[in-house]
Design an enzyme around this catalytic site. Structure first.
Site, PDB file in Angstrom:
ATOM      1  N   LYS A   1       0.788  -1.200  -0.131  1.00  0.00           N
ATOM      2  CA  LYS A   1      -0.023  -0.006   0.073  1.00  0.00           C
ATOM      3  C   LYS A   1       0.890   1.174  -0.106  1.00  0.00           C
ATOM      4  O   LYS A   1       1.935   1.375   0.473  1.00  0.00           O
ATOM      5  CB  LYS A   1      -1.057  -0.223   1.155  1.00  0.00           C
ATOM      6  CG  LYS A   1      -1.763   0.988   1.767  1.00  0.00           C
ATOM      7  CD  LYS A   1      -2.398   0.792   2.865  1.00  0.00           C
ATOM      8  CE  LYS A   1      -3.753   1.638   3.069  1.00  0.00           C
ATOM      9  NZ  LYS A   1      -4.484   1.109   4.281  1.00  0.00           N
TER      10      LYS A   1
ATOM     11  N   SER B   1      -9.319   1.237   2.807  1.00  0.00           N
ATOM     12  CA  SER B   1      -8.369   2.093   2.126  1.00  0.00           C
ATOM     13  C   SER B   1      -7.039   1.227   1.620  1.00  0.00           C
ATOM     14  O   SER B   1      -6.449   2.023   0.716  1.00  0.00           O
ATOM     15  CB  SER B   1      -7.662   2.940   3.078  1.00  0.00           C
ATOM     16  OG  SER B   1      -6.983   2.457   4.018  1.00  0.00           O
TER      17      SER B   1
ATOM     18  N   SER C   1      -9.837  -1.151   6.768  1.00  0.00           N
ATOM     19  CA  SER C   1      -9.169  -0.927   5.574  1.00  0.00           C
ATOM     20  C   SER C   1      -8.267  -1.966   5.143  1.00  0.00           C
ATOM     21  O   SER C   1      -7.688  -1.956   3.761  1.00  0.00           O
ATOM     22  CB  SER C   1      -8.213   0.246   5.770  1.00  0.00           C
ATOM     23  OG  SER C   1      -8.879   1.553   5.711  1.00  0.00           O
TER      24      SER C   1
END
Lengths: 559, 559
Positions: free
Chosen positions: B134, B218, B242
């Site tokens: 990420k 996310s 997330s």
């Protein structure tokens, strides 16, 4: 017509009278020597008021007591009675109790004896062991004051909650299930936020080994009580040294575990919910074996199933092993860069270091990231709310703050509003970064120890003083750094002050006003005879290892 | 003359162009189908652009990949090249990447091959395994934007720190030492504080299984990339869902460990220092075996020696054992009292429950303390600073907030100052009390399971939806409750939406406007084919057990 609100002095006096009257008449001493007349009330002094059997019981260590109560050598009842008696003496000599519940304790002990007779096995690994509790634990049938007059007759300052004298802290329930006998609650400074024990109910708790000096705090009543062997083991809490300071000042072993190892659930606190630096609960006792017994027993209850902040980490026996020929690596902290050590504390550091070196262990000098910058994050956390929570507790009764507390939370220091989320977040980041820096320093010592591994344990003072002078200038940096880092630390007694050798070096040059003021408080005549303790510091959640090494070092010192 | 500040649009466009141009020309697709033309780009669709060997490599699970690269069946280089290729395709089809560093990856892979040849043993347990990250992890040579235009060319929004493109997050260093190959960073919503992936650089990341829908967030780029098998395993973070939302939306397994199990050290975050509810890092992959490999490998590095917030808890193999005839106890959460489940999610819950019951496992209904009151403490923690930190990041470039973020942090919502220490402390106490209440509810199920023990695992939705509609109304309560409680949870894919059976019950009666708005977003035509996942929830720090049970349940579902 509403009842007239009573002046705080009346309420405090009534509570004090009730504490003193709870001591059975035949255990009250007809006359008490003044502090100046009788400095040291431990050892032979207190023994004169006890029977031979009472002395034998109360001077036994926790593992021996449990062995005796589970084999029938002693009944739990006779053990409980002996400690109730000696605790009564301790209180009269030092003001160390906030409450006694001897009748309930003796009933509980009798039940344990019946249980053993009926079932042929003990109730648990603490069967019949008396355990004293700082007056921060909620115990059924007993009130919790935490030193506040305004908490008398309430539950944490509130009336009519239905929890008054009914609710029990998680730890208290666990202790009962393990077979412990609870019998008294010990004195604390109101707020818990100082290293002395003073409040408007019991006044001042003295150091039984040297009644010129403080017993320490905030678990100070525990220190004085256990120092006088009025309890074989007790529980305190620590957010800046509150277990270790009284343990060291009273010649005892006190474990400050890392946060999340032992259950704090269901206990009141100052600034409850401040979670940058958590207060932790831990034991104080005259031997490491006692601490090990208690911690291992508590973990056997899987407290992580009952306290959301406890980590699922059972006791790890494999980490307690120190083989006969094992060479350990120690580091030694001789000065934290802020306050110099009083002569007897300096000598204690040298003594431990020399003895360990003689055993062939490696000792390096500890030169960590400046403690001051880490400590700033701790002290900031103590005053996030600018004293609002603490002051609201004083306002309940109108009682005044002791000067030791006013210097931290007095209204004149805190005109501003509480700190905001942005300040708190920045402080949390600063603390985390300091922890990271410190841990990498620790890792880097692998290059210095000669073993290829970082140091095992850091030898450090708990305080720059052997014990505090009443309302003297204080410095909590030596103990507080452990809270900043959330490391595990255990105190150990090293020596006692000897006025003939512990004198201030004439070449001493203070680093500043604080350093100077603290050194000024040292006086060999006043300090003579006081206990001198140190702490052994391990990394986070290394309770098993820290206890094992402390036991080893204690053995080296007494060999 | 100071350089003219460029409009954010120019900076964003330049970054987007640079991402797209970093994909080698021969891997670029000459034309791309529009979402309406081609809903599902997984499986055979994406395979058409890959060689047989590339398909074999990229569809192998992490343990197989590591076995192959360490036995010489595949070189690390060929594996890295295959994933770089497939990741390039994934990005073109979904906008899932923020950065590629394929050349560095291939160089690293070659070095690993040389290492293996020279030493006859792998570098570590992840030797040659590509791992995607990420865009919140700092990787040497690569910038971290976290979706902010204002972070371009900076280190976390600051210029001239000396850390730009040099500093690495702790986890990244550990992955390298374990032998992993890093090759790309995946898209996130700016701020990380929403379950969709949208920002002003890459625009919107689509769900590859159904490009009408969101990939989640996310860690949404991770979800889309791994969903398309452009990565065998990736790392995300989770403060409200997330990791689990994108894992579930993309038919994947995603582990949300408890705080303190895996190292977060050295990663940027929104509201860094908010420590009421900590964000955690965890892996996403197409199999539980992959997650187990990664977590076990990371713990073998003793991350508690390098991250002050990681607990000293090694991987506990003994907790992964589920014996052949063992009967487990599950609880099932069918409704959280706030938002009802879309038909396919409801069906997924029923499917898992029925299959486990058929295997003889006990299932009880989960009726915990009202989730709403726990969730209030989480949502409060997200806005302690009233959006100040987040807004300062937008102000760096002047870029606008996506509506998904504006609904949480928009200036119009937060006229007031940050919350103060008293508010934060009270919220911490409220959360702790909720955790305690919930844990005692869990304990109380010992009376319902028939085994005398509380339930092992709770089966629950991750979200009320199979996947979110772009900029649709959202409810993060199903995922967020796990963050409130700091429990361990792992997602598992259960089924896909079938428009012929997943239709809204005509008797559905919403509990309120939110419930109604969310159900209104369900449309069988639009959702058809989407993945439907659930989560299995265990108690705090039960990563080993949760993974083992998830693997078991996955086996039951596919049997």
């Amino acid at each position: 017509m509403a009842a007239e609100k009573q002046p705080w002095q009346t309420l405090a006096k009534a509570k004090l009278d009730s504490i003193n009257q709870s001591i059975p008449a035949h255990w009250r001493l007809p006359s008490l020597p003044r502090n100046e007349e009788r400095r040291d009330v431990t050892g032979d002094y207190v023994r004169q008021f006890l029977s031979k059997e009472e002395i034998e019981i109360t001077e036994a260590l926790a593992p021996t007591i449990v062995e005796s109560t589970t084999t029938g050598h002693w009944t739990a009842e006779i053990v409980a009675r002996a400690f109730c008696h000696r605790a009564s003496l301790a209180h009269q000599l030092t003001n160390c109790l906030h409450d006694t519940f001897f009748d309930a304790a003796i009933e509980d002990a009798k039940s344990l004896d019946v249980y053993l007779a009926k079932n042929g096995k003990p109730k648990g690994p603490l069967h019949g062991l008396p355990v004293s509790l700082k007056d921060q634990f909620h115990v059924k049938g007993v009130e919790t004051t935490m030193g506040y007059v305004g908490w008398l007759g309430t539950f944490q300052g509130k009336k009519g909650t239905g929890k008054e004298r009914v609710f029990e802290s998680e730890m208290v329930q666990e202790l009962r299930d393990l077979g412990a006998v609870l019998y008294c609650k010990t004195s604390v400074p109101h707020t818990l936020m100082t290293g002395e024990t003073v409040n408007n109910i019991i006044g001042y708790t003295w150091n039984p080994k040297n009644r010129n000096l403080s017993c320490g705090g905030s678990s100070g009543g525990e220190g004085a009580l256990i120092g006088l062997r009025g309890s074989p083991i007790g529980l305190g809490t620590d957010i800046g040294g509150s277990i270790r300071i009284p343990a060291a000042f009273n010649g005892l072993y006190g474990l400050r575990p890392s946060a999340g190892r032992l259950p704090y659930q269901g206990m009141p606190n100052s600034m409850d919910g401040q979670n940058s630096v958590l207060s932790v609960v831990g034991p104080i006792a005259p031997s490491v074996s006692s601490l090990q017994l208690l911690v291992k027993s508590l973990l056997s209850r899987e407290p992580w199933l009952h306290d959301p902040l406890v980590h699922d980490i059972p006791w790890r026996d494999e980490r307690t092993v120190i083989s006969k020929d094992q060479k350990l690596s120690f580091a030694v902290l001789r000065h934290d860069g802020v306050v110099s050590l009083h002569p007897p504390v300096k000598r204690a550091v040298e003594t431990v270091t020399e003895r360990l070196e003689k055993q062939g262990h490696r000792i390096i000098e500890w030169k960590p990231p400046a403690h001051k910058s880490g400590l700033d994050t701790l002290f900031a956390a103590w005053t996030y709310d600018n004293g609002a929570d603490v002051r609201s507790a004083f306002e309940l009764s109108g009682e005044p703050m002791a000067p030791q507390i006013a210097s931290l939370y007095g209204a004149e220091l805190h005109a501003g509003p509480p700190k905001d989320a942005t300040f708190i977040a920045a402080n949390n980041v600063a603390r985390r970064e300091y922890q990271k820096e410190y841990m990498e320093y620790w890792n880097s010592t692998a290059e210095l120890t000669g073993t290829g591994k970082p140091v095992d344990i850091v030898i450090a003072p708990v305080a720059p003083v052997a014990a505090g002078r009443p309302n003297g200038v204080s410095w909590y940096g030596y103990s507080g750094i452990v809270n900043v880092l959330d490391y595990t630390a255990c105190t150990l007694p090293v020596t006692t002050v000897d006025k003939s050798i512990d004198v201030v070096d004439p070449s001493f040059k203070p680093l500043g006003d604080l350093d100077s003021s603290i050194m000024d408080q040292y006086d060999p005549e006043i300090y003579d005879g006081a206990h001198v303790g140190l702490q052994l510091i391990g990394r986070r959640l290394q309770e098993e290892k820290v206890l094992a090494v402390t036991e080893y070092v204690a053995g080296v010192l007494t060999a």
